[in-house]
Design a protein around this motif. Structure first.
Motif, PDB file in Angstrom:
ATOM      1  N   ALA A 133      50.772  33.628  53.489  1.00 49.99           N
ATOM      2  CA  ALA A 133      49.617  34.537  53.155  1.00 49.99           C
ATOM      3  C   ALA A 133      50.095  36.234  52.738  1.00 49.99           C
ATOM      4  N   THR A 134      49.663  36.576  52.025  1.00 50.58           N
ATOM      5  CA  THR A 134      50.210  37.829  51.591  1.00 50.58           C
ATOM      6  C   THR A 134      49.119  38.997  51.977  1.00 50.58           C
ATOM      7  N   THR A 135      49.652  40.315  51.642  1.00 56.43           N
ATOM      8  CA  THR A 135      48.699  41.500  52.033  1.00 56.43           C
ATOM      9  C   THR A 135      48.075  41.629  50.519  1.00 56.43           C
ATOM     10  N   SER A 136      48.204  40.993  49.356  1.00 61.41           N
ATOM     11  CA  SER A 136      47.625  40.933  48.238  1.00 61.41           C
ATOM     12  C   SER A 136      46.351  40.403  48.301  1.00 61.41           C
ATOM     13  N   TYR A 137      45.272  40.710  47.521  1.00 64.37           N
ATOM     14  CA  TYR A 137      43.870  40.469  47.756  1.00 64.37           C
ATOM     15  C   TYR A 137      43.099  40.242  46.480  1.00 64.37           C
ATOM     16  N   ILE A 138      41.925  39.580  46.478  1.00 67.77           N
ATOM     17  CA  ILE A 138      40.977  39.484  44.929  1.00 67.77           C
ATOM     18  C   ILE A 138      39.904  40.194  45.692  1.00 67.77           C
ATOM     19  N   GLN A 139      39.396  41.166  44.840  1.00 65.76           N
ATOM     20  CA  GLN A 139      38.064  42.138  45.325  1.00 65.76           C
ATOM     21  C   GLN A 139      37.046  41.578  44.693  1.00 65.76           C
ATOM     22  N   PHE A 140      35.800  41.269  45.379  1.00 63.94           N
ATOM     23  CA  PHE A 140      34.547  40.902  44.740  1.00 63.94           C
ATOM     24  C   PHE A 140      33.392  41.965  45.090  1.00 63.94           C
ATOM     25  N   ASP A 141      32.290  41.906  44.830  1.00 71.23           N
ATOM     26  CA  ASP A 141      31.185  42.837  44.900  1.00 71.23           C
ATOM     27  C   ASP A 141      30.940  42.910  46.361  1.00 71.23           C
ATOM     28  N   GLY A 142      31.455  43.554  47.323  1.00 75.16           N
ATOM     29  CA  GLY A 142      31.289  43.840  48.575  1.00 75.16           C
ATOM     30  C   GLY A 142      32.253  43.014  49.709  1.00 75.16           C
ATOM     31  N   TYR A 143      33.161  42.732  49.231  1.00 74.04           N
ATOM     32  CA  TYR A 143      34.147  41.726  50.082  1.00 74.04           C
ATOM     33  C   TYR A 143      35.231  41.446  49.326  1.00 74.04           C
ATOM     34  N   SER A 144      36.504  41.087  50.043  1.00 70.59           N
ATOM     35  CA  SER A 144      37.735  40.835  49.535  1.00 70.59           C
ATOM     36  C   SER A 144      38.184  39.680  50.169  1.00 70.59           C
ATOM     37  N   ASP A 145      39.237  38.850  49.568  1.00 66.75           N
ATOM     38  CA  ASP A 145      39.891  37.831  50.293  1.00 66.75           C
ATOM     39  C   ASP A 145      41.472  37.914  50.075  1.00 66.75           C
ATOM     40  N   ASN A 146      42.307  37.512  50.950  1.00 68.26           N
ATOM     41  CA  ASN A 146      43.560  37.674  50.768  1.00 68.26           C
ATOM     42  C   ASN A 146      44.194  36.457  49.942  1.00 68.26           C
ATOM     43  N   LEU A 147      45.341  36.722  49.239  1.00 68.52           N
ATOM     44  CA  LEU A 147      45.838  35.861  48.344  1.00 68.52           C
ATOM     45  C   LEU A 147      46.805  35.213  49.020  1.00 68.52           C
ATOM     46  N   ILE A 148      46.775  33.714  48.861  1.00 70.88           N
ATOM     47  CA  ILE A 148      48.120  33.054  49.417  1.00 70.88           C
ATOM     48  C   ILE A 148      48.879  32.118  48.322  1.00 70.88           C
ATOM     49  N   ILE A 149      50.131  32.157  48.504  1.00 75.46           N
ATOM     50  CA  ILE A 149      50.866  31.567  47.402  1.00 75.46           C
ATOM     51  C   ILE A 149      51.344  30.223  48.179  1.00 75.46           C
ATOM     52  N   PRO A 150      50.873  29.172  47.561  1.00 74.14           N
ATOM     53  CA  PRO A 150      51.220  27.893  47.882  1.00 74.14           C
ATOM     54  C   PRO A 150      52.548  27.280  47.692  1.00 74.14           C
ATOM     55  N   GLY A 151      53.364  27.046  48.795  1.00 71.93           N
ATOM     56  CA  GLY A 151      54.674  26.948  48.893  1.00 71.93           C
ATOM     57  C   GLY A 151      55.675  27.906  48.664  1.00 71.93           C
ATOM     58  N   GLY A 152      54.985  29.019  49.276  1.00 66.61           N
ATOM     59  CA  GLY A 152      55.749  30.545  48.796  1.00 66.61           C
ATOM     60  C   GLY A 152      57.149  30.510  49.745  1.00 66.61           C
ATOM     61  N   ASN A 153      57.386  29.706  50.795  1.00 69.38           N
ATOM     62  CA  ASN A 153      58.766  29.705  51.271  1.00 69.38           C
ATOM     63  C   ASN A 153      59.799  29.425  50.403  1.00 69.38           C
ATOM     64  N   GLN A 154      59.220  28.278  49.566  1.00 70.26           N
ATOM     65  CA  GLN A 154      60.414  27.706  48.507  1.00 70.26           C
ATOM     66  C   GLN A 154      60.450  28.572  47.404  1.00 70.26           C
ATOM     67  N   ALA A 155      59.481  29.312  46.867  1.00 69.28           N
ATOM     68  CA  ALA A 155      59.614  29.852  45.512  1.00 69.28           C
ATOM     69  C   ALA A 155      58.931  31.113  45.226  1.00 69.28           C
ATOM     70  N   GLY A 156      58.164  31.643  46.008  1.00 69.64           N
ATOM     71  CA  GLY A 156      57.240  32.706  45.852  1.00 69.64           C
ATOM     72  C   GLY A 156      56.647  32.526  44.598  1.00 69.64           C
ATOM     73  N   LEU A 157      56.440  33.648  43.630  1.00 69.38           N
ATOM     74  CA  LEU A 157      55.944  33.730  42.404  1.00 69.38           C
ATOM     75  C   LEU A 157      57.110  33.592  41.439  1.00 69.38           C
ATOM     76  N   GLN A 158      57.488  32.598  41.201  1.00 72.54           N
ATOM     77  CA  GLN A 158      58.585  32.200  40.461  1.00 72.54           C
ATOM     78  C   GLN A 158      58.225  31.790  39.028  1.00 72.54           C
ATOM     79  N   LEU A 159      59.063  32.248  38.001  1.00 70.52           N
ATOM     80  CA  LEU A 159      59.048  31.986  36.633  1.00 70.52           C
ATOM     81  C   LEU A 159      60.540  31.246  36.268  1.00 70.52           C
TER      82      LEU A 159
END
Length: 331
Positions: A133-159
Motif C-alpha cells: 500500500a502506498t501513499t499515492s492515490y487516485i482522485q474521484f469526485d468527492g473521494y480518493s482511494d489509495n493505490l496498491i502495487i501488487p507484489g510490490g515487495n518483489q519489484a515495485g513498479l518495474q520496467l
C-alpha cells in the motif's frame, strides 16, 4: 548534475519480468569500461477516463546494470521526502522530468524500477502477501482511494527491459505510465491496484499524432467541464496500434494490444473563438501506426479482453521530432 559518487548502490535485488520492449543496448555491461555517461528520465501518461487525478508519490528510481550493483537515484523534491506528480496532468506531449543529466556508468542496463512512498499503516490494507500500500492515490469526485502495487515487495513498479547509456554521451528517456491499462478497482473497498504497465522511449526517436474529431459524430451530452476552456468527454478516445491497416481491438496481449491511448477533449481555441474535439498521442517511436476512434473507452477493462466498438480508423506515419495530423472521420 549529480555525480556518480552521490548515487547509492544496492546489492542482491531480485528481477521480475514485465515483458515490455524498450530501446536496444550495446555490447558491454554498465560499468565495464569504467566510463560514464549522462542520463535524463521523465514521465508521461496515457490516461484513464473516470478519475480526476492520479497522484503518484515517487521517492527513488533504481537502475540495474547488466553487470554490477543497482544504482538508486533520489528523485524527491528538495526539502521533501517525495516527488508528488499528478500523472493525469501529463497527457499527450506533456511530461515531467524526474532527473536530468545524471552521471551514471556507461553501458547496458537490464531494467529500471520506480520506488513509491509506502503507507506506514500496512496493516490497514489487507491483501495478498507482497502487496504494498502506498501513499499515492487516485482522485474521484468527492473521494480518493489509495493505490496498491501488487507484489510490490518483489519489484515495485518495474520496467524490465533494456536500455543503454553511451560513454561520454547523453541519453534522454521518457516512461509512459499507461493508466488505462494500469489502474484497476480492487474488490476490497477503498483500494485501487496499480499494475506495471510502463513503456520506455528514447526521446531522440519519438514524434506524436494529433487531430480533431468532427462534432457531428460525437454522441451528445457526454462532455463535462474540467477547467475553463476544457471539457473532458468520458469514453471518447483514440487507440494507437503498431503498423498500418491493423484491425483495432483490445486484447491485452503484447503482440496485439494498443501501444498507447489518448483521450479526446472539447477545447476552446482562443485564436478563432471556436471549440473543437481534439486528441494528442505523444512519445511514439518513429514508424507506422493505425489510429482508431472509440466512444466506449470507459468500458475498457485493464486485465482482460474488452469488446469495445471502434467507429473509425486511419493510418499514420510518425517521424522523429514531427507531429502527424490524423482527423476523424478519415477522408
Amino acid at each position: 548534475m549529480h555525480k556518480i559518487g552521490n548515487l547509492t548502490r544496492l546489492v542482491g535485488l531480485g528481477i521480475a519480468s514485465a515483458g515490455l520492449v524498450a530501446c536496444g543496448g550495446g555490447s558491454s555491461g554498465a560499468g565495464d569500461s569504467g566510463g560514464t555517461g549522462q542520463m535524463s528520465l521523465a514521465v508521461t501518461d496515457a490516461p484513464v477516463d473516470s478519475a480526476l487525478g492520479v497522484v503518484v508519490r515517487f521517492t527513488h528510481v533504481e537502475l540495474k546494470p547488466e553487470d554490477g550493483e543497482s544504482i538508486l537515484i533520489d528523485v524527491s523534491e528538495e526539502g521533501e521526502p517525495v516527488r508528488e506528480i499528478d500523472l493525469l496532468t501529463l497527457q499527450g506531449e506533456a511530461f515531467e522530468t524526474l532527473f536530468e543529466n545524471e552521471e551514471v556508468p556507461a553501458g547496458d542496463y537490464a531494467w529500471l524500477r520506480f520506488h513509491l512512498e509506502e503507507n506506514d499503516d500496512q496493516a490497514s490494507f489487507p491483501g495478498s502477501q507482497g502487496d504494498i500500500a502506498t501513499t499515492s492515490y487516485i482522485q474521484f469526485d468527492g473521494y480518493s482511494d489509495n493505490l496498491i502495487i501488487p507484489g510490490g515487495n518483489q519489484a515495485g513498479l518495474q520496467l524490465s527491459s533494456g536500455f543503454s547509456v553511451p560513454e561520454d554521451g547523453q541519453v534522454s528517456f521518457t516512461v509512459d505510465f499507461d493508466l488505462r491499462k494500469a489502474i484497476k478497482e480492487d474488490s476490497r473497498d477503498g483500494f485501487h491496484r496499480m499494475r506495471r504497465s510502463l513503456r520506455l522511449v528514447d526521446n531522440s526517436s519519438v514524434g506524436s499524432i494529433t487531430g480533431t474529431v468532427d462534432p457531428t459524430i460525437v454522441p451528445g451530452d457526454r462532455c463535462e467541464e474540467r477547467e475553463e476552456g476544457l471539457r473532458a468527454c468520458p469514453g471518447v478516445a483514440v487507440y494507437v496500434y503498431e503498423d498500418h491497416d491493423r484491425e483495432p481491438r483490445d486484447l491485452r496481449d503484447d503482440e496485439d494490444d494498443a501501444v498507447t491511448t489518448a483521450n479526446v477533449y472539447y477545447r476552446h481555441v482562443e485564436a478563432t473563438g471556436d471549440w473543437e474535439y481534439r486528441y494528442t498521442a505523444g512519445f511514439l517511436e518513429a514508424g507506422d501506426y493505425t489510429v482508431a476512434l472509440t466512444f466506449e473507452a470507459g468500458e475498457d477493462d485493464p486485465e482482460e479482453a474488452t469488446p469495445i466498438e471502434f467507429v473509425d480508423q486511419a493510418n499514420a506515419e510518425v517521424e522523429a521530432g514531427e507531429t502527424t495530423e490524423v482527423n476523424f472521420p478519415d477522408s
